[in-house]
Every structure is written in structure tokens, then in C-alpha cells.
Design a protein around this motif. Structure first.
Motif, PDB file in Angstrom:
ATOM      1  N   UNK A  19       2.482   0.102   3.824  1.00  0.00           N
ATOM      2  CA  UNK A  19       1.792   1.281   3.677  1.00  0.00           C
ATOM      3  C   UNK A  19       0.120   0.948   3.611  1.00  0.00           C
ATOM      4  N   UNK A  20      -0.062  -0.226   2.887  1.00  0.00           N
ATOM      5  CA  UNK A  20      -1.417  -0.591   2.853  1.00  0.00           C
ATOM      6  C   UNK A  20      -2.043  -0.796   4.183  1.00  0.00           C
ATOM      7  N   UNK A  21      -0.971  -1.891   4.966  1.00  0.00           N
ATOM      8  CA  UNK A  21      -1.982  -2.028   6.175  1.00  0.00           C
ATOM      9  C   UNK A  21      -1.893  -0.754   7.346  1.00  0.00           C
ATOM     10  N   UNK A  22      -1.043  -0.009   7.024  1.00  0.00           N
ATOM     11  CA  UNK A  22      -0.941   1.183   8.010  1.00  0.00           C
ATOM     12  C   UNK A  22      -2.294   2.151   7.686  1.00  0.00           C
ATOM     13  N   UNK A  23      -2.793   1.738   6.324  1.00  0.00           N
ATOM     14  CA  UNK A  23      -3.986   2.656   6.176  1.00  0.00           C
ATOM     15  C   UNK A  23      -5.252   1.692   6.374  1.00  0.00           C
ATOM     16  N   UNK A  24      -4.992   0.671   6.906  1.00  0.00           N
ATOM     17  CA  UNK A  24      -5.957  -0.301   7.228  1.00  0.00           C
ATOM     18  C   UNK A  24      -6.769  -0.801   6.322  1.00  0.00           C
ATOM     19  N   UNK A  25      -6.091  -1.150   4.830  1.00  0.00           N
ATOM     20  CA  UNK A  25      -6.942  -1.536   3.733  1.00  0.00           C
ATOM     21  C   UNK A  25      -6.705  -3.072   3.371  1.00  0.00           C
ATOM     22  N   UNK A  26      -7.370  -3.563   2.661  1.00  0.00           N
ATOM     23  CA  UNK A  26      -7.291  -4.925   2.314  1.00  0.00           C
ATOM     24  C   UNK A  26      -6.836  -4.926   0.989  1.00  0.00           C
ATOM     25  N   UNK A  27      -6.074  -6.194   0.541  1.00  0.00           N
ATOM     26  CA  UNK A  27      -5.506  -6.231  -0.701  1.00  0.00           C
ATOM     27  C   UNK A  27      -6.440  -5.940  -1.691  1.00  0.00           C
ATOM     28  N   UNK A  28      -7.782  -6.631  -1.626  1.00  0.00           N
ATOM     29  CA  UNK A  28      -8.761  -6.396  -2.550  1.00  0.00           C
ATOM     30  C   UNK A  28      -9.256  -4.887  -2.779  1.00  0.00           C
ATOM     31  N   UNK A  29      -9.075  -4.093  -1.373  1.00  0.00           N
ATOM     32  CA  UNK A  29      -9.414  -2.690  -1.599  1.00  0.00           C
ATOM     33  C   UNK A  29      -8.492  -1.827  -2.600  1.00  0.00           C
ATOM     34  N   UNK A  30      -7.300  -2.233  -2.346  1.00  0.00           N
ATOM     35  CA  UNK A  30      -6.093  -1.646  -3.279  1.00  0.00           C
ATOM     36  C   UNK A  30      -6.099  -2.215  -4.470  1.00  0.00           C
ATOM     37  N   UNK A  86      -8.871  -2.808  -6.266  1.00  0.00           N
ATOM     38  CA  UNK A  86      -9.879  -2.070  -7.055  1.00  0.00           C
ATOM     39  C   UNK A  86      -9.481  -0.773  -7.288  1.00  0.00           C
ATOM     40  N   UNK A  87      -8.765   0.072  -6.358  1.00  0.00           N
ATOM     41  CA  UNK A  87      -8.217   1.336  -6.574  1.00  0.00           C
ATOM     42  C   UNK A  87      -7.339   1.471  -7.834  1.00  0.00           C
ATOM     43  N   UNK A  88      -6.616   0.222  -7.862  1.00  0.00           N
ATOM     44  CA  UNK A  88      -5.201   0.096  -8.808  1.00  0.00           C
ATOM     45  C   UNK A  88      -6.027  -0.448 -10.040  1.00  0.00           C
ATOM     46  N   UNK A  89      -7.127  -0.800 -10.349  1.00  0.00           N
ATOM     47  CA  UNK A  89      -7.457  -1.548 -11.325  1.00  0.00           C
ATOM     48  C   UNK A  89      -6.963  -2.868 -11.841  1.00  0.00           C
TER      49      UNK A  89
END
Length: 175
Positions: free
Chosen positions: A29-40, A42-45
Motif C-alpha cells: 500500500x505504501x509503495x503503491x502510493x509512492x511514499x517513503x517509510x519516513x513519510x508514513x 510522520x503521518x502515523x506519529x
């Protein structure tokens, strides 16, 4: 942090496999959205190393972190629905068994015919009555119908007659 009672190494293999599958789905899911672990993270706290542990399927990561990932992926999905009472098949089976035993024990006693006659006269349960959730639902509906008919002095109401007709016409589909 509170001490864990069970080491993750002691978890049942099926549980570890489910966590691993969950982790794989989170990565996808994260890769399909083109986002990095760091971005996620941050979103998740949470920290990026914790996000990496989630994606490895580390069972010692807090459940809330996994739930937040699932919420981030599908905010409309209801995680609690997975274990809602109507989806608890083991409890439903116990409840039906309890109802069946109450019904059998409260059934009026009749003169006992011979054993051979009893076996011939006793209807054998159909496969749909004995297997799966559909069978449970069918038995519960029949029990409710019997209770309603008994309460009405064996006078069928329109709803009871409709339910009886529906139950006699169709067999429940396997889920």
C-alpha cells in the motif's frame, strides 16, 4: 514500557503468519502510493525505524501502530467488524448448541415407541443443518419459529408462515 508476558517467539505460527501478511500488505500500500517509510512514519506519529519494524512484521510493535497503518490505508474499513459478535462463529455455535439442548430437554415427553420405530420416524438433519454458519442460522430460525408458534398456540402468523415457506424452499448457501 510494560513487560510482555509472552515472547513473540512463543506466538502460534498462524499468528506470526498473519502479522507477516499484514506487513506485506502495508508495504504494498505504501509503495503503491509512492511514499517513503519516513513519510508514513510522520503521518502515523512514529519513528522511521518503527515503520521499518512494522514492514518486517515485527510482532512486538504496538498494536496501535499496526491499526494506524490499516486506518491510513482504508479509513472506511471497520477493523472492529472482524471480531463483531455476529462474526464470532465459535460463540454462535455454542449458543445454537445451548438452544438445541434446551429445546430437546423442554420438548414434551411422548410414549416411547420401539428403537427401530424411533430411528425410522426421526428426521435426519440435512447437511445444511449440521455444517457451517448457514446451518447455525437455519437452526436458530427454526427454533424462533417453533417458539413463536408455541406462543401463538400453534396458530401461524403471516410472518411465521412466510419464514416456514422460505426455509422449506431454499437451502442456505455456504459462506
Amino acid at each position: 514500557m510494560p513487560r510482555q508476558n509472552t515472547s513473540p517467539a512463543d506466538y502460534p505460527q498462524a499468528v506470526l503468519q498473519q502479522i507477516e501478511q499484514l506487513a506485506q500488505n502495508i508495504v504494498i500500500a505504501r509503495k503503491r502510493r509512492g511514499e517513503s517509510q519516513a513519510q508514513w512514519a510522520k503521518k502515523l506519529g512514529i519513528s522511521q525505524p518503527t515503520m521499518a519494524r512494522i514492514e518486517r512484521g515485527d510482532p512486538s510493535v504496538a498494536m496501535a501502530s499496526y491499526v494506524m497503518c490499516m486506518w491510513l490505508i482504508n479509513q472506511a474499513g471497520g477493523l472492529a467488524d472482524l471480531i463483531a459478535p455476529q462474526n464470532d462463529h465459535a460463540a454462535l455455535e455454542k449458543e445454537v448448541a445451548k438452544i438445541d439442548s434446551k429445546r430437546k430437554s423442554s420438548a414434551p415427553k411422548k410414549n416411547k415407541p420401539s428403537t427401530a420405530a424411533t430411528k425410522a420416524a426421526s428426521p435426519q438433519p440435512s447437511t445444511s443443518e449440521t455444517k457451517g454458519l448457514a446451518g447455525l442460522v437455519e437452526r436458530m430460525a427454526k427454533y424462533a419459529l417453533e417458539q413463536e408458534m408455541q406462543a401463538q398456540g400453534d396458530k401461524k402468523t403471516a410472518a411465521a408462515a412466510g419464514l416456514a415457506a422460505l426455509m422449506n424452499k431454499s437451502t442456505p448457501q455456504k459462506l
